[in-house]
Scaffold this motif. Sequence first.
Motif, PDB file in Angstrom:
ATOM      1  N   UNK A 156      -3.920  -0.063   3.041  1.00  0.00           N
ATOM      2  CA  UNK A 156      -3.136   0.415   4.103  1.00  0.00           C
ATOM      3  C   UNK A 156      -1.627  -0.115   4.284  1.00  0.00           C
ATOM      4  N   UNK A 157      -1.588  -1.395   3.926  1.00  0.00           N
ATOM      5  CA  UNK A 157      -0.396  -1.760   3.952  1.00  0.00           C
ATOM      6  C   UNK A 157       0.397  -1.290   3.266  1.00  0.00           C
ATOM      7  N   UNK A 158       0.488  -0.882   2.427  1.00  0.00           N
ATOM      8  CA  UNK A 158       1.191  -0.131   1.100  1.00  0.00           C
ATOM      9  C   UNK A 158       1.318   1.334   1.122  1.00  0.00           C
ATOM     10  N   UNK A 159       1.047   1.767   1.903  1.00  0.00           N
ATOM     11  CA  UNK A 159       1.300   3.004   2.190  1.00  0.00           C
ATOM     12  C   UNK A 159       2.714   3.580   2.720  1.00  0.00           C
ATOM     13  N   UNK A 168      -3.822  13.222 -11.025  1.00  0.00           N
ATOM     14  CA  UNK A 168      -4.747  14.142 -10.065  1.00  0.00           C
ATOM     15  C   UNK A 168      -5.689  12.996 -10.975  1.00  0.00           C
ATOM     16  N   UNK A 169      -5.653  12.423 -12.177  1.00  0.00           N
ATOM     17  CA  UNK A 169      -6.525  11.037 -12.778  1.00  0.00           C
ATOM     18  C   UNK A 169      -7.076  10.234 -11.843  1.00  0.00           C
ATOM     19  N   UNK A 170      -5.527   9.687 -11.756  1.00  0.00           N
ATOM     20  CA  UNK A 170      -5.039   8.380 -10.785  1.00  0.00           C
ATOM     21  C   UNK A 170      -6.113   8.009  -9.271  1.00  0.00           C
ATOM     22  N   UNK A 171      -5.755   9.567  -8.859  1.00  0.00           N
ATOM     23  CA  UNK A 171      -6.473   9.716  -7.399  1.00  0.00           C
ATOM     24  C   UNK A 171      -8.374  10.040  -7.398  1.00  0.00           C
ATOM     25  N   UNK A 202       6.310   6.399  -6.663  1.00  0.00           N
ATOM     26  CA  UNK A 202       5.305   7.623  -5.418  1.00  0.00           C
ATOM     27  C   UNK A 202       4.506   8.616  -5.395  1.00  0.00           C
ATOM     28  N   UNK A 203       3.677   7.776  -6.964  1.00  0.00           N
ATOM     29  CA  UNK A 203       2.502   8.015  -7.193  1.00  0.00           C
ATOM     30  C   UNK A 203       1.121   7.186  -6.207  1.00  0.00           C
ATOM     31  N   UNK A 204       2.432   6.128  -6.073  1.00  0.00           N
ATOM     32  CA  UNK A 204       1.632   4.812  -5.815  1.00  0.00           C
ATOM     33  C   UNK A 204       0.891   5.373  -3.825  1.00  0.00           C
ATOM     34  N   UNK A 205       2.533   5.945  -3.578  1.00  0.00           N
ATOM     35  CA  UNK A 205       2.380   6.327  -2.289  1.00  0.00           C
ATOM     36  C   UNK A 205       0.428   7.536  -1.949  1.00  0.00           C
ATOM     37  N   UNK A 263      -4.989   7.839   0.249  1.00  0.00           N
ATOM     38  CA  UNK A 263      -5.966   8.182  -0.269  1.00  0.00           C
ATOM     39  C   UNK A 263      -7.517   7.233  -0.759  1.00  0.00           C
ATOM     40  N   UNK A 264      -6.351   6.150  -1.309  1.00  0.00           N
ATOM     41  CA  UNK A 264      -7.759   5.082  -1.103  1.00  0.00           C
ATOM     42  C   UNK A 264      -7.964   4.560  -0.186  1.00  0.00           C
ATOM     43  N   UNK A 265      -7.097   3.996   0.914  1.00  0.00           N
ATOM     44  CA  UNK A 265      -7.411   3.627   2.260  1.00  0.00           C
ATOM     45  C   UNK A 265      -7.854   4.653   3.220  1.00  0.00           C
ATOM     46  N   UNK A 266      -8.038   5.336   3.239  1.00  0.00           N
ATOM     47  CA  UNK A 266      -8.797   6.659   4.059  1.00  0.00           C
ATOM     48  C   UNK A 266     -10.000   6.542   3.073  1.00  0.00           C
TER      49      UNK A 266
END
Length: 501
Positions: free
Chosen positions: A298-301, A327-330, A426-429, A434-437
Amino acid sequence: MQTLPSLQEGHIAVEEKGNQLFPVFVKLNQLRTLLIGAGHVGLEKLNAIIGNSRQARVTVVAEQVLPAVLALQQKHPYLTIKQKSFEPADLEEVDIVFAATNNSELNEQLRTVAHQKGLLINVADQPALCDFYLGSIAQKGDLKIAISTNGKSPTIAKRLKQILNESLPNELEETLINMNTLRQSLDGDFAKKVKKLNKVTEILVKPRKSFWEANIKWMIWLASILLIGTAGLTLWNTEPAFQHFLINIDPLFYWFLGAGFVFAMIDGAIGMSYGVTSASFSLTMGLPPASASMAIHISEVLSNGIAGWMHYRMGNVNWKLFKILIIPAIIGAVLGAYLLSSLEHYSKYTKPIVAVYTLILGGIILMKAFNIKRKKAEQKIKKIGALGFFGGFIDAAFGGGWGSIVLSSLIAGGRHPLFSLGTVKISRFFIATLSSLTFFTMLGGKYWEAVVGLIIGSALASPIAAKVSNRISAKTIMVAVGIIVMAVSLRSVISFILKLI
Protein backbone atom coordinates in the motif's frame (compact mmCIF):
# COMPACT_ATOMS: atom_id res chain seq x y z
CA MET A 1 40.75 5.52 -63.07
CA GLN A 2 39.33 8.88 -64.09
CA THR A 3 41.55 11.88 -63.47
CA LEU A 4 40.19 14.49 -61.07
CA PRO A 5 39.36 17.82 -62.74
CA SER A 6 41.45 20.79 -61.75
CA LEU A 7 41.41 24.53 -62.24
CA GLN A 8 44.45 24.23 -64.49
CA GLU A 9 42.45 22.13 -67.00
CA GLY A 10 40.31 24.98 -68.28
CA HIS A 11 37.90 25.42 -65.37
CA ILE A 12 37.18 29.01 -64.45
CA ALA A 13 38.77 29.96 -61.16
CA VAL A 14 36.31 31.49 -58.73
CA GLU A 15 37.53 33.42 -55.75
CA GLU A 16 36.54 31.57 -52.57
CA LYS A 17 34.83 33.61 -49.92
CA GLY A 18 34.49 32.18 -46.45
CA ASN A 19 35.04 28.56 -45.47
CA GLN A 20 34.14 26.44 -48.51
CA LEU A 21 34.94 23.10 -46.84
CA PHE A 22 32.19 20.47 -46.65
CA PRO A 23 32.41 18.49 -43.37
CA VAL A 24 32.23 14.71 -43.73
CA PHE A 25 32.98 11.75 -41.46
CA VAL A 26 34.82 9.00 -43.34
CA LYS A 27 34.54 5.29 -42.49
CA LEU A 28 38.27 4.56 -42.53
CA ASN A 29 37.63 1.07 -41.16
CA GLN A 30 36.01 0.27 -44.51
CA LEU A 31 38.63 1.97 -46.72
CA ARG A 32 42.23 1.22 -47.68
CA THR A 33 44.50 4.00 -46.44
CA LEU A 34 48.03 4.77 -47.60
CA LEU A 35 50.36 6.92 -45.47
CA ILE A 36 53.62 8.04 -47.09
CA GLY A 37 56.21 9.07 -44.54
CA ALA A 38 56.95 7.70 -41.05
CA GLY A 39 58.82 10.55 -39.37
CA HIS A 40 57.44 12.76 -36.62
CA VAL A 41 54.76 14.25 -38.87
CA GLY A 42 53.89 10.79 -40.16
CA LEU A 43 53.59 9.54 -36.59
CA GLU A 44 51.21 12.39 -35.76
CA LYS A 45 49.06 11.58 -38.81
CA LEU A 46 49.08 7.87 -37.98
CA ASN A 47 48.03 8.50 -34.38
CA ALA A 48 45.19 10.72 -35.63
CA ILE A 49 43.98 8.01 -38.02
CA ILE A 50 44.19 5.12 -35.56
CA GLY A 51 42.93 7.22 -32.67
CA ASN A 52 39.67 7.86 -34.52
CA SER A 53 39.36 4.46 -36.19
CA ARG A 54 41.22 1.68 -34.40
CA GLN A 55 40.31 -0.83 -37.14
CA ALA A 56 41.49 1.38 -40.00
CA ARG A 57 43.53 -0.59 -42.55
CA VAL A 58 46.63 1.54 -43.00
CA THR A 59 49.73 0.86 -45.11
CA VAL A 60 52.79 2.99 -44.29
CA VAL A 61 55.47 3.49 -46.96
CA ALA A 62 58.70 5.23 -45.90
CA GLU A 63 62.44 4.89 -46.27
CA GLN A 64 63.04 5.70 -42.58
CA VAL A 65 60.62 4.61 -39.87
CA LEU A 66 60.57 5.94 -36.31
CA PRO A 67 60.66 3.30 -33.53
CA ALA A 68 57.36 4.74 -32.24
CA VAL A 69 55.71 3.89 -35.58
CA LEU A 70 57.06 0.34 -35.38
CA ALA A 71 55.73 0.09 -31.83
CA LEU A 72 52.24 0.95 -33.06
CA GLN A 73 52.35 -2.04 -35.38
CA GLN A 74 52.49 -4.34 -32.34
CA LYS A 75 49.18 -2.95 -31.06
CA HIS A 76 47.29 -2.61 -34.34
CA PRO A 77 47.03 -5.74 -36.52
CA TYR A 78 45.57 -3.77 -39.44
CA LEU A 79 48.72 -1.61 -39.71
CA THR A 80 51.27 -2.61 -42.40
CA ILE A 81 54.72 -1.01 -42.70
CA LYS A 82 56.81 -1.10 -45.89
CA GLN A 83 60.27 0.37 -45.37
CA LYS A 84 61.14 1.46 -48.90
CA SER A 85 60.94 4.37 -51.35
CA PHE A 86 57.55 5.37 -52.73
CA GLU A 87 56.54 3.97 -56.12
CA PRO A 88 53.39 4.78 -58.14
CA ALA A 89 52.47 1.10 -57.85
CA ASP A 90 51.91 1.69 -54.11
CA LEU A 91 48.71 3.54 -55.04
CA GLU A 92 47.12 0.37 -56.40
CA GLU A 93 44.22 -0.94 -54.30
CA VAL A 94 44.17 2.26 -52.24
CA ASP A 95 41.15 4.47 -51.48
CA ILE A 96 42.65 7.49 -49.73
CA VAL A 97 46.17 8.92 -49.37
CA PHE A 98 48.05 10.83 -46.66
CA ALA A 99 51.44 12.38 -47.43
CA ALA A 100 53.72 13.26 -44.50
CA THR A 101 57.11 13.93 -46.03
CA ASN A 102 59.33 17.01 -45.79
CA ASN A 103 60.11 16.86 -49.54
CA SER A 104 58.01 19.49 -51.36
CA GLU A 105 58.84 18.11 -54.83
CA LEU A 106 57.86 14.61 -53.76
CA ASN A 107 54.63 15.94 -52.24
CA GLU A 108 53.66 17.61 -55.53
CA GLN A 109 54.50 14.41 -57.39
CA LEU A 110 52.37 12.41 -54.95
CA ARG A 111 49.43 14.76 -55.48
CA THR A 112 49.72 14.50 -59.27
CA VAL A 113 49.92 10.70 -59.27
CA ALA A 114 47.07 10.41 -56.71
CA HIS A 115 44.80 12.57 -58.89
CA GLN A 116 45.67 10.50 -61.93
CA LYS A 117 44.41 7.49 -59.97
CA GLY A 118 41.26 9.37 -58.91
CA LEU A 119 42.33 9.42 -55.25
CA LEU A 120 41.91 12.14 -52.63
CA ILE A 121 45.08 13.18 -50.83
CA ASN A 122 46.03 15.12 -47.71
CA VAL A 123 49.51 16.66 -47.69
CA ALA A 124 50.91 17.66 -44.31
CA ASP A 125 51.68 21.37 -43.83
CA GLN A 126 50.86 22.23 -47.48
CA PRO A 127 47.19 23.28 -47.61
CA ALA A 128 47.38 24.17 -51.32
CA LEU A 129 48.09 20.52 -52.18
CA CYS A 130 45.30 19.12 -49.98
CA ASP A 131 41.94 17.80 -51.16
CA PHE A 132 40.81 17.62 -47.54
CA TYR A 133 42.02 18.71 -44.12
CA LEU A 134 42.19 16.91 -40.79
CA GLY A 135 40.36 19.00 -38.21
CA SER A 136 40.80 19.01 -34.45
CA ILE A 137 38.34 16.56 -32.92
CA ALA A 138 36.56 16.79 -29.58
CA GLN A 139 35.18 13.40 -28.55
CA LYS A 140 33.01 11.97 -25.77
CA GLY A 141 32.14 8.36 -26.51
CA ASP A 142 30.37 8.16 -29.87
CA LEU A 143 30.01 11.92 -30.08
CA LYS A 144 32.64 13.56 -32.30
CA ILE A 145 32.86 17.26 -33.08
CA ALA A 146 35.30 18.23 -35.84
CA ILE A 147 36.67 21.78 -35.90
CA SER A 148 38.02 23.57 -38.97
CA THR A 149 39.56 27.03 -39.32
CA ASN A 150 40.02 26.58 -43.09
CA GLY A 151 43.73 26.03 -42.49
CA LYS A 152 44.23 29.51 -41.04
CA SER A 153 44.92 28.68 -37.40
CA PRO A 154 45.41 25.09 -36.17
CA THR A 155 46.21 26.55 -32.74
CA ILE A 156 42.71 28.03 -32.43
CA ALA A 157 41.23 24.68 -33.47
CA LYS A 158 43.25 22.89 -30.76
CA ARG A 159 42.14 25.41 -28.11
CA LEU A 160 38.48 24.97 -29.08
CA LYS A 161 38.96 21.21 -28.91
CA GLN A 162 40.33 21.57 -25.37
CA ILE A 163 37.39 23.77 -24.32
CA LEU A 164 34.83 21.32 -25.72
CA ASN A 165 36.46 18.26 -24.16
CA GLU A 166 36.45 19.95 -20.76
CA SER A 167 32.88 21.27 -20.99
CA LEU A 168 31.09 18.26 -22.51
CA PRO A 169 29.77 15.98 -19.71
CA ASN A 170 31.08 12.42 -19.48
CA GLU A 171 27.49 11.15 -19.35
CA LEU A 172 26.97 12.05 -23.02
CA GLU A 173 27.87 8.51 -24.10
CA GLU A 174 25.09 7.05 -21.94
CA THR A 175 22.70 9.70 -23.27
CA LEU A 176 23.55 8.77 -26.87
CA ILE A 177 22.92 5.08 -26.15
CA ASN A 178 19.57 5.89 -24.55
CA MET A 179 18.56 8.17 -27.43
CA ASN A 180 19.47 5.51 -29.99
CA THR A 181 17.40 2.92 -28.15
CA LEU A 182 14.50 5.38 -27.92
CA ARG A 183 14.75 6.16 -31.63
CA GLN A 184 14.64 2.45 -32.49
CA SER A 185 11.51 1.96 -30.37
CA LEU A 186 9.49 4.85 -31.84
CA ASP A 187 6.50 4.12 -34.07
CA GLY A 188 4.70 6.36 -36.54
CA ASP A 189 5.80 8.54 -39.43
CA PHE A 190 8.99 10.59 -39.63
CA ALA A 191 7.34 13.81 -38.40
CA LYS A 192 6.02 12.07 -35.30
CA LYS A 193 9.43 10.59 -34.49
CA VAL A 194 11.13 13.97 -34.89
CA LYS A 195 8.56 15.61 -32.62
CA LYS A 196 9.13 12.98 -29.93
CA LEU A 197 12.94 13.23 -30.11
CA ASN A 198 12.77 17.04 -30.02
CA LYS A 199 10.65 16.87 -26.89
CA VAL A 200 13.06 14.50 -25.14
CA THR A 201 16.13 16.60 -26.02
CA GLU A 202 14.48 19.96 -25.29
CA ILE A 203 16.29 20.12 -21.96
CA LEU A 204 19.64 20.51 -23.78
CA VAL A 205 18.66 23.89 -25.25
CA LYS A 206 16.49 25.31 -22.47
CA PRO A 207 17.92 28.42 -20.84
CA ARG A 208 19.44 27.95 -17.41
CA LYS A 209 16.87 28.44 -14.66
CA SER A 210 17.26 31.07 -12.00
CA PHE A 211 17.86 30.08 -8.40
CA TRP A 212 14.18 30.54 -7.57
CA GLU A 213 12.97 28.55 -10.57
CA ALA A 214 15.38 25.69 -9.90
CA ASN A 215 14.52 25.45 -6.20
CA ILE A 216 10.81 26.27 -6.18
CA LYS A 217 9.79 22.74 -5.15
CA TRP A 218 12.15 22.82 -2.17
CA MET A 219 10.77 26.19 -1.09
CA ILE A 220 7.23 24.81 -1.35
CA TRP A 221 8.19 21.83 0.80
CA LEU A 222 9.95 24.07 3.32
CA ALA A 223 6.93 26.38 3.51
CA SER A 224 4.59 23.39 3.90
CA ILE A 225 6.69 21.88 6.69
CA LEU A 226 6.86 25.22 8.52
CA LEU A 227 3.10 25.66 8.16
CA ILE A 228 2.29 22.16 9.36
CA GLY A 229 4.82 22.41 12.17
CA THR A 230 3.46 25.76 13.34
CA ALA A 231 -0.13 24.52 13.15
CA GLY A 232 0.72 21.31 15.00
CA LEU A 233 2.61 23.15 17.74
CA THR A 234 -0.24 25.63 18.15
CA LEU A 235 -2.85 22.88 18.40
CA TRP A 236 -0.67 20.96 20.87
CA ASN A 237 -0.48 23.98 23.18
CA THR A 238 -4.09 25.18 22.82
CA GLU A 239 -6.22 22.10 22.16
CA PRO A 240 -6.12 19.35 24.83
CA ALA A 241 -8.22 17.08 22.60
CA PHE A 242 -5.56 17.18 19.86
CA GLN A 243 -2.84 16.41 22.39
CA HIS A 244 -4.89 13.51 23.74
CA PHE A 245 -5.37 12.11 20.23
CA LEU A 246 -1.65 12.10 19.44
CA ILE A 247 -0.67 10.60 22.77
CA ASN A 248 -3.12 7.72 22.38
CA ILE A 249 -1.98 6.72 18.88
CA ASP A 250 -0.33 3.33 18.94
CA PRO A 251 3.48 3.85 19.13
CA LEU A 252 3.67 1.43 16.20
CA PHE A 253 2.66 4.35 13.96
CA TYR A 254 5.68 6.45 14.95
CA TRP A 255 8.07 3.52 14.57
CA PHE A 256 6.84 2.85 11.03
CA LEU A 257 6.75 6.57 10.24
CA GLY A 258 10.48 6.81 10.95
CA ALA A 259 11.20 3.46 9.30
CA GLY A 260 9.32 4.43 6.14
CA PHE A 261 11.32 7.65 5.92
CA VAL A 262 14.67 5.88 6.38
CA PHE A 263 13.86 3.02 4.00
CA ALA A 264 12.67 5.42 1.29
CA MET A 265 15.88 7.43 1.70
CA ILE A 266 17.94 4.26 1.29
CA ASP A 267 15.91 3.22 -1.74
CA GLY A 268 16.43 6.66 -3.27
CA ALA A 269 20.18 6.44 -2.68
CA ILE A 270 20.82 2.97 -4.13
CA GLY A 271 17.66 2.36 -6.19
CA MET A 272 16.60 -0.79 -4.34
CA SER A 273 15.92 -2.50 -0.98
CA TYR A 274 12.71 -0.72 0.14
CA GLY A 275 10.77 -3.98 0.12
CA VAL A 276 13.40 -6.12 1.82
CA THR A 277 14.23 -3.56 4.52
CA SER A 278 10.54 -2.91 5.22
CA ALA A 279 9.78 -6.63 5.36
CA SER A 280 12.65 -7.33 7.76
CA PHE A 281 11.64 -4.43 10.00
CA SER A 282 7.95 -5.40 9.96
CA LEU A 283 8.69 -8.97 11.02
CA THR A 284 10.97 -7.71 13.78
CA MET A 285 8.17 -5.44 15.04
CA GLY A 286 5.86 -8.43 15.32
CA LEU A 287 3.70 -8.01 12.22
CA PRO A 288 2.56 -11.25 10.56
CA PRO A 289 3.97 -11.69 7.03
CA ALA A 290 0.63 -10.97 5.31
CA SER A 291 0.06 -7.74 7.24
CA ALA A 292 3.67 -6.71 6.65
CA SER A 293 3.34 -7.31 2.91
CA MET A 294 0.05 -5.38 2.85
CA ALA A 295 1.64 -2.38 4.57
CA ILE A 296 4.60 -2.43 2.17
CA HIS A 297 2.51 -2.69 -0.98
CA ILE A 298 0.00 0.00 0.00
CA SER A 299 2.84 2.39 0.81
CA GLU A 300 4.44 1.65 -2.59
CA VAL A 301 1.36 2.44 -4.69
CA LEU A 302 1.89 6.21 -4.69
CA SER A 303 5.68 6.17 -5.05
CA ASN A 304 5.65 3.68 -7.93
CA GLY A 305 2.79 5.50 -9.60
CA ILE A 306 4.84 8.72 -9.63
CA ALA A 307 8.00 6.92 -10.77
CA GLY A 308 6.10 5.05 -13.51
CA TRP A 309 4.51 8.28 -14.73
CA MET A 310 7.89 10.02 -14.90
CA HIS A 311 9.38 7.16 -16.93
CA TYR A 312 6.33 7.24 -19.22
CA ARG A 313 6.72 10.98 -19.81
CA MET A 314 10.42 10.52 -20.62
CA GLY A 315 9.70 7.71 -23.08
CA ASN A 316 11.50 5.07 -21.01
CA VAL A 317 8.75 2.41 -21.21
CA ASN A 318 9.00 -0.52 -23.60
CA TRP A 319 5.29 -1.07 -24.23
CA LYS A 320 5.77 -4.38 -26.01
CA LEU A 321 7.63 -5.71 -22.97
CA PHE A 322 5.01 -4.18 -20.66
CA LYS A 323 2.13 -5.98 -22.42
CA ILE A 324 3.88 -9.33 -22.15
CA LEU A 325 4.87 -8.77 -18.52
CA ILE A 326 1.87 -7.14 -16.85
CA ILE A 327 -0.93 -9.76 -17.01
CA PRO A 328 1.10 -12.73 -15.68
CA ALA A 329 2.65 -10.42 -13.06
CA ILE A 330 -0.77 -9.28 -11.80
CA ILE A 331 -2.04 -12.86 -11.66
CA GLY A 332 1.05 -13.93 -9.73
CA ALA A 333 0.79 -10.97 -7.32
CA VAL A 334 -2.91 -11.48 -6.59
CA LEU A 335 -2.38 -15.23 -6.10
CA GLY A 336 0.59 -14.60 -3.80
CA ALA A 337 -1.37 -12.04 -1.76
CA TYR A 338 -4.36 -14.38 -1.51
CA LEU A 339 -2.31 -17.37 -0.37
CA LEU A 340 -0.30 -15.35 2.15
CA SER A 341 -3.49 -13.80 3.57
CA SER A 342 -5.08 -17.24 3.84
CA LEU A 343 -2.11 -18.38 5.90
CA GLU A 344 -2.29 -15.42 8.30
CA HIS A 345 -3.27 -17.76 11.12
CA TYR A 346 -0.12 -19.76 10.51
CA SER A 347 2.16 -16.75 10.70
CA LYS A 348 4.52 -18.44 13.13
CA TYR A 349 5.39 -20.86 10.32
CA THR A 350 5.39 -18.39 7.43
CA LYS A 351 7.58 -15.87 9.30
CA PRO A 352 10.77 -17.98 9.13
CA ILE A 353 10.14 -18.66 5.42
CA VAL A 354 9.94 -14.93 4.72
CA ALA A 355 13.00 -14.41 6.94
CA VAL A 356 15.00 -16.90 4.85
CA TYR A 357 13.91 -15.05 1.71
CA THR A 358 14.98 -11.65 3.08
CA LEU A 359 18.24 -13.28 4.23
CA ILE A 360 18.91 -14.26 0.59
CA LEU A 361 18.01 -10.77 -0.66
CA GLY A 362 20.39 -9.28 1.90
CA GLY A 363 23.14 -11.43 0.44
CA ILE A 364 22.21 -10.23 -3.07
CA ILE A 365 22.52 -6.61 -1.90
CA LEU A 366 26.01 -7.35 -0.56
CA MET A 367 26.96 -8.99 -3.86
CA LYS A 368 25.82 -5.90 -5.76
CA ALA A 369 27.78 -3.67 -3.38
CA PHE A 370 31.02 -5.52 -4.13
CA ASN A 371 30.23 -5.96 -7.85
CA ILE A 372 30.01 -9.74 -7.60
CA LYS A 373 28.07 -10.50 -10.77
CA ARG A 374 26.81 -13.60 -12.39
CA LYS A 375 27.86 -14.33 -15.95
CA LYS A 376 25.66 -12.35 -18.28
CA ALA A 377 23.39 -14.20 -20.61
CA GLU A 378 24.37 -14.10 -24.26
CA GLN A 379 20.74 -13.87 -25.45
CA LYS A 380 17.80 -11.84 -24.28
CA ILE A 381 15.52 -13.60 -21.84
CA LYS A 382 12.47 -14.82 -23.75
CA LYS A 383 10.09 -16.23 -21.11
CA ILE A 384 8.91 -12.80 -20.01
CA GLY A 385 5.44 -14.00 -18.98
CA ALA A 386 6.82 -16.70 -16.69
CA LEU A 387 9.30 -14.22 -15.21
CA GLY A 388 6.48 -11.73 -14.53
CA PHE A 389 4.29 -14.36 -12.84
CA PHE A 390 7.12 -15.60 -10.63
CA GLY A 391 8.25 -12.07 -9.74
CA GLY A 392 4.72 -10.90 -8.93
CA PHE A 393 4.00 -13.97 -6.80
CA ILE A 394 7.24 -13.78 -4.82
CA ASP A 395 6.86 -10.02 -4.36
CA ALA A 396 3.37 -10.34 -2.84
CA ALA A 397 3.96 -13.55 -0.91
CA PHE A 398 7.24 -12.44 0.67
CA GLY A 399 6.84 -8.67 0.94
CA GLY A 400 9.19 -7.61 -1.86
CA GLY A 401 11.57 -8.66 -4.59
CA TRP A 402 9.88 -7.50 -7.81
CA GLY A 403 12.81 -5.29 -8.74
CA SER A 404 15.46 -7.74 -7.52
CA ILE A 405 13.98 -10.62 -9.51
CA VAL A 406 12.48 -9.09 -12.66
CA LEU A 407 14.69 -6.05 -13.27
CA SER A 408 17.91 -7.96 -12.56
CA SER A 409 16.82 -10.82 -14.84
CA LEU A 410 15.89 -8.49 -17.71
CA ILE A 411 19.20 -6.61 -17.55
CA ALA A 412 21.25 -9.80 -17.10
CA GLY A 413 19.37 -11.19 -20.10
CA GLY A 414 20.68 -8.41 -22.32
CA ARG A 415 17.80 -5.92 -22.27
CA HIS A 416 18.49 -2.19 -22.08
CA PRO A 417 18.76 -1.04 -18.41
CA LEU A 418 16.87 2.27 -18.86
CA PHE A 419 13.88 0.80 -20.68
CA SER A 420 13.84 -2.23 -18.37
CA LEU A 421 13.76 0.10 -15.34
CA GLY A 422 10.94 2.24 -16.77
CA THR A 423 8.87 -0.81 -17.70
CA VAL A 424 9.42 -2.51 -14.34
CA LYS A 425 8.51 0.67 -12.42
CA ILE A 426 5.22 1.29 -14.24
CA SER A 427 4.35 -2.43 -13.96
CA ARG A 428 5.07 -2.27 -10.23
CA PHE A 429 2.34 0.35 -9.78
CA PHE A 430 -0.37 -2.03 -11.04
CA ILE A 431 1.07 -4.97 -9.10
CA ALA A 432 1.23 -2.99 -5.85
CA THR A 433 -2.31 -1.68 -6.37
CA LEU A 434 -3.98 -5.03 -7.05
CA SER A 435 -2.04 -6.98 -4.45
CA SER A 436 -2.90 -4.25 -1.90
CA LEU A 437 -6.59 -4.57 -2.77
CA THR A 438 -6.33 -8.34 -2.32
CA PHE A 439 -4.63 -7.98 1.07
CA PHE A 440 -7.13 -5.37 2.22
CA THR A 441 -10.10 -7.49 1.12
CA MET A 442 -8.74 -10.53 2.95
CA LEU A 443 -7.38 -8.87 6.10
CA GLY A 444 -9.35 -5.65 6.49
CA GLY A 445 -7.78 -2.72 8.37
CA LYS A 446 -5.32 -4.68 10.50
CA TYR A 447 -2.21 -2.82 11.67
CA TRP A 448 -3.36 0.43 10.07
CA GLU A 449 -0.78 2.28 12.18
CA ALA A 450 2.03 0.48 10.34
CA VAL A 451 0.41 1.08 6.96
CA VAL A 452 -0.17 4.80 7.51
CA GLY A 453 3.27 5.21 9.08
CA LEU A 454 5.01 3.71 6.06
CA ILE A 455 2.91 5.77 3.64
CA ILE A 456 3.61 9.10 5.34
CA GLY A 457 7.26 8.33 6.10
CA SER A 458 8.09 7.26 2.53
CA ALA A 459 6.14 10.21 1.09
CA LEU A 460 8.14 12.67 3.20
CA ALA A 461 11.43 11.12 2.13
CA SER A 462 10.74 10.77 -1.61
CA PRO A 463 11.31 14.44 -2.63
CA ILE A 464 14.68 14.68 -0.86
CA ALA A 465 16.01 11.14 -1.38
CA ALA A 466 17.52 11.92 -4.78
CA LYS A 467 19.36 14.99 -3.48
CA VAL A 468 20.77 13.12 -0.51
CA SER A 469 21.82 10.17 -2.67
CA ASN A 470 24.35 12.39 -4.46
CA ARG A 471 26.19 12.99 -1.18
CA ILE A 472 26.27 9.44 0.20
CA SER A 473 28.37 6.51 -0.91
CA ALA A 474 25.98 3.99 -2.44
CA LYS A 475 28.40 1.14 -1.72
CA THR A 476 28.57 2.04 1.98
CA ILE A 477 24.78 2.11 2.24
CA MET A 478 24.40 -1.19 0.38
CA VAL A 479 26.94 -2.93 2.62
CA ALA A 480 25.23 -1.60 5.75
CA VAL A 481 21.76 -2.54 4.50
CA GLY A 482 22.88 -6.00 3.41
CA ILE A 483 24.51 -6.74 6.78
CA ILE A 484 21.55 -5.39 8.80
CA VAL A 485 18.95 -7.27 6.73
CA MET A 486 20.90 -10.51 6.94
CA ALA A 487 21.45 -10.10 10.70
CA VAL A 488 17.75 -9.39 11.39
CA SER A 489 16.61 -12.23 9.13
CA LEU A 490 19.11 -14.65 10.65
CA ARG A 491 17.89 -13.67 14.11
CA SER A 492 14.30 -14.56 13.13
CA VAL A 493 15.37 -17.92 11.69
CA ILE A 494 17.48 -18.83 14.72
CA SER A 495 14.65 -17.78 17.05
CA PHE A 496 12.23 -20.08 15.23
CA ILE A 497 14.68 -23.00 15.38
CA LEU A 498 15.26 -22.51 19.12
CA LYS A 499 11.51 -22.56 19.76
CA LEU A 500 11.25 -25.88 17.94
CA ILE A 501 14.05 -27.29 20.06
